[in-house]
Design an enzyme around this catalytic site. Structure first.
Site, PDB file in Angstrom:
ATOM      1  N   THR A 198       0.899  -1.324  -0.040  1.00  0.00           N
ATOM      2  CA  THR A 198      -0.033  -0.065   0.160  1.00  0.00           C
ATOM      3  C   THR A 198       0.789   1.329  -0.031  1.00  0.00           C
ATOM      4  O   THR A 198       2.024   0.953  -0.239  1.00  0.00           O
ATOM      5  CB  THR A 198      -1.068  -0.046   1.335  1.00  0.00           C
ATOM      6  OG1 THR A 198      -2.037   1.022   1.206  1.00  0.00           O
ATOM      7  CG2 THR A 198      -0.445   0.162   2.558  1.00  0.00           C
ATOM      8  N   LYS A 253       3.152   1.762  -3.905  1.00  0.00           N
ATOM      9  CA  LYS A 253       2.493   0.843  -5.100  1.00  0.00           C
ATOM     10  C   LYS A 253       3.330   1.246  -6.433  1.00  0.00           C
ATOM     11  O   LYS A 253       3.368   0.047  -7.100  1.00  0.00           O
ATOM     12  CB  LYS A 253       1.028   1.234  -5.071  1.00  0.00           C
ATOM     13  CG  LYS A 253       0.041   0.640  -4.156  1.00  0.00           C
ATOM     14  CD  LYS A 253      -1.040   1.086  -4.219  1.00  0.00           C
ATOM     15  CE  LYS A 253      -2.023   0.382  -2.967  1.00  0.00           C
ATOM     16  NZ  LYS A 253      -3.354   0.867  -3.195  1.00  0.00           N
ATOM     17  N   ASN A 264      -0.003  -3.755  -6.037  1.00  0.00           N
ATOM     18  CA  ASN A 264      -0.443  -3.815  -4.761  1.00  0.00           C
ATOM     19  C   ASN A 264      -0.294  -5.349  -4.198  1.00  0.00           C
ATOM     20  O   ASN A 264      -0.864  -5.586  -3.041  1.00  0.00           O
ATOM     21  CB  ASN A 264      -1.862  -3.194  -4.310  1.00  0.00           C
ATOM     22  CG  ASN A 264      -2.947  -4.014  -4.988  1.00  0.00           C
ATOM     23  OD1 ASN A 264      -2.847  -5.039  -5.537  1.00  0.00           O
ATOM     24  ND2 ASN A 264      -4.204  -3.442  -4.424  1.00  0.00           N
ATOM     25  N   GLY A 309      -2.026   8.592  -7.871  1.00  0.00           N
ATOM     26  CA  GLY A 309      -1.028   7.967  -7.503  1.00  0.00           C
ATOM     27  C   GLY A 309      -1.554   6.282  -7.779  1.00  0.00           C
ATOM     28  O   GLY A 309      -2.154   6.124  -8.899  1.00  0.00           O
ATOM     29  N   GLY A 310      -0.986   5.230  -6.998  1.00  0.00           N
ATOM     30  CA  GLY A 310      -1.013   3.877  -7.071  1.00  0.00           C
ATOM     31  C   GLY A 310      -2.395   3.601  -7.364  1.00  0.00           C
ATOM     32  O   GLY A 310      -3.130   3.036  -8.129  1.00  0.00           O
ATOM     33  N   PRO A 357       1.033  17.319 -11.598  1.00  0.00           N
ATOM     34  CA  PRO A 357       0.305  17.576 -12.898  1.00  0.00           C
ATOM     35  C   PRO A 357       1.063  16.345 -13.617  1.00  0.00           C
ATOM     36  O   PRO A 357       0.353  15.603 -14.465  1.00  0.00           O
ATOM     37  CB  PRO A 357       0.624  18.673 -13.663  1.00  0.00           C
ATOM     38  CG  PRO A 357       0.959  19.722 -12.401  1.00  0.00           C
ATOM     39  CD  PRO A 357       1.417  18.877 -11.340  1.00  0.00           C
ATOM     40  N   GLY A 381     -14.839   3.797   1.089  1.00  0.00           N
ATOM     41  CA  GLY A 381     -13.348   3.166   0.700  1.00  0.00           C
ATOM     42  C   GLY A 381     -13.316   1.694   1.081  1.00  0.00           C
ATOM     43  O   GLY A 381     -12.942   0.960   0.411  1.00  0.00           O
TER      44      GLY A 381
END
Lengths: 277, 277
Positions: free
Chosen positions: A67, A71, A92, A134-135, A159, A244
Site C-alpha cells: 500500500t 505501489k 499492490n 497515485g497507485g 500534474p 473506501g
C-alpha cells in the site's frame, strides 16, 4: 493462533495506522483453518526495495499486500507484472513465482469496479473523474477504462503524475477520451477521490462540492472512517456513494486466489471482519 | 488482534516448525493488553544479514528473537553486544538502540541457570558437561561459568567450536577448569544436551547413558517434545532433569525487559502459554 508453521502475508506501507487488511484477512484465515497471518510492516520508501527482496527470501512468506507509498515503486522491483500493473504503473500484490521470481498484480481497481457494479452503476460509456493519480488512482483508472467508460478526467496535485497515467491509458485504450488537469465534477456520472485527502483531520475536500450534481455517483478510497467528510457532503447533496472499505472487501477474493488460498465472497469476508471505526 | 498499530517481534530461524515463542509471547501480550505480536520468519543463512538489517529499518519492529542457525552469525551484525554475547559468541535477542544501532543480548544461558536454581541445584563449585557448543551451548557455558561452576567439559562434533568457546571462556574466567573433546558424563554434577540431537526421530543420544550416574542432574535444550528420548533415559536412571521448555520460560522475563515491555514471571507465562506437544 500463530505457530512455527504459520505463513506470513506482509502488509507493507507507511504509515500503518489506517491499515484494515489484518482485521479482514486474519479472521477469515482463522475461521477457515488457513494457517496464515497478515502482519503490518511500517516501511519508509528508502528502506523498501531491500525489505521486499529480503522478505521474499523467507521460507514462510507467501506474499505481500503493498500500500501507500510503495505501489508505484513496486513495479520496478517485479520480475513479472500483470497487464493491469503495466497500465496502472502500480502494484499492490506480490507473490513468489517459479525460481523465486517476484510476480505482481493490482487489485484495487478491480475491487472498486466490482463494488460499483454491485450497486447497479452502468460503466459502459460513462464519464468519470478521478482525483489523485497515485497507485490507487491509477489502478481505478485502468479498471474503469477496461470496464468501458468513454471519458476519464484525471487530476493530481503533481500534474506530471496525471500526464504519465494518461499516456499509459491511451496506449492501451486508444478510443478513451482523457481530460487532464481539471477536477470539475460537472457532467460526470462518477467522481472518485483516490487522493489521500481525508486521511487527516481538517483536510480540504477533493472537489468543489457546489459543482457536484445529485446524479453523480461518488466513490472514495480513504478508509480512515467508514464515512469520510467527502462522502458525507456528497450524500447530503443526494449522491449515491461507495465507501473506501467496499473497494477493499471486493478485491480480497481476487487477492486470495492470487496467493493460492481458498477464496470466498466479499460479503463473507465483511461478516467475519473485525473492523472498528 | 493484529491491527495497523501492532508492533512486531520477528522470530528468526530455520527451520521454524519447532518454534515455541509465538505460543508463549502472544497469549501473554493478548492477556496483558500489549499491542505486539511474535511472528515466525524462516530464514536461510545466506539471506539472514540483509533480512536483519531490513527488518530493523521498519517503524513497527520492536525487536527480534534469534534462533538456530543464526545465533552466532548475529554477533558480527551488532553495533553493541552485551558481555554475555561477547563471552558466548552468540546472540538471541536484538533491539534497536539510539540512532538505529543494533543492540544484542543473549538470554538462553540465563534462562537455563535460573531454571536449575529453581530446582535446587547448587552451581557454585559444580562440575558440568555441555554437549554441543553452538549458540545455545555457548550461552549456557557462559552463564554456568558466571554462576560459579568449577569445571566445565565442552564437546562438539566440530572440535574447533569447542576450542573457540574454551578460549573465550578462559579469557573471562581464568580460574575455570575447562576439559575439551570428551563427552563422558562420569563424575559430573550436571550434563547438558545443547546439541540438536533429539530434534529428529531416530537421533542417537548425546552421551553414553551407561556412564551416567543417578546423582547427575540432566538438562536438555531440545524442545521438540516436552520429554525427549535423552531426558526419558536419564530419568529412567534416576536422574533429576530439566526440560527444554524450562530454559525457554525462564528467559522470557529477561527478554521482555530487554525489549521494554512490562514483564512477568516464568510461571505466569507458562500458565498462559498455548503449547501442544
Amino acid at each position: 493462533m500463530i505457530t512455527g508453521n504459520t505463513e506470513l502475508i506482509a502488509h507493507i506501507g507507511y504509515p500503518t495506522h489506517s491499515f484494515k487488511a489484518p482485521m479482514i484477512y486474519n479472521p477469515y484465515f482463522e475461521a477457515s483453518g488457513i494457517d496464515a497471518v497478515v502482519v503490518p510492516m511500517g516501511c519508509r520508501p528508502e528502506a523498501y526495495p531491500d525489505l521486499l527482496r529480503s522478505l521474499f527470501r523467507l521460507e514462510n512468506v507467501r506474499g505481500a499486500l503493498i500500500t501507500m507509498p510503495h505501489k508505484v515503486a513496486t513495479v520496478a522491483l517485479l520480475d513479472e507484472a500483470s497487464p493491469t500493473v503495466q497500465v496502472a504503473g502500480a502494484c499492490n500484490a506480490v507473490k513468489r513465482g517459479a525460481d523465486g521470481r517476484l510476480v505482481g498484480d493490482l487489485f484495487d481497481g478491480e475491487g472498486f469496479v466490482r463494488g460499483l457494479r454491485r450497486k447497479g452503476l452502468a460503466l459502459e460509456g460513462a464519464r468519470a473523474l478521478i482525483v489523485g493519480c497515485g497507485g490507487v488512482g491509477s489502478a481505478i483508472a485502468a479498471s474503469l477504462a477496461a470496464a468501458g467508460v468513454s471519458r476519464l478526467g484525471l487530476y493530481d496535485i503533481q500534474p506530471q503524475a496525471a500526464e504519465a497515467l494518461a499516456a499509459r491509458l491511451q496506449a492501451h485504450f486508444p478510443t478513451l477520451s482523457v481530460r487532464l488537469h481539471t477536477r470539475d465534477p460537472q457532467g460526470c456520472d462518477l467522481v472518485v477521490n483516490a487522493s489521500p485527502l481525508g486521511m487527516n483531520e481538517g483536510d480540504p475536500l477533493p472537489i468543489d462540492m457546489d459543482r457536484l450534481s445529485a446524479q453523480t455517483f461518488v466513490g472514495e478510497v480513504v478508509m480512515r472512517a467508514e464515512m469520510t467528510a467527502f462522502l458525507a457532503a456528497a450524500q447530503a447533496r443526494g449522491c449515491r456513494i461507495q465507501v473506501g472499505a467496499d473497494m477493499l472487501f471486493e478485491q480480497i477474493p481476487a487477492y486470495l486466489e492470487f496467493f493460492g488460498y481458498p477464496s470466498t465472497s466479499a460479503d463473507h469476508l465483511r461478516a467475519l471482519a473485525r473492523l472498528s471505526y
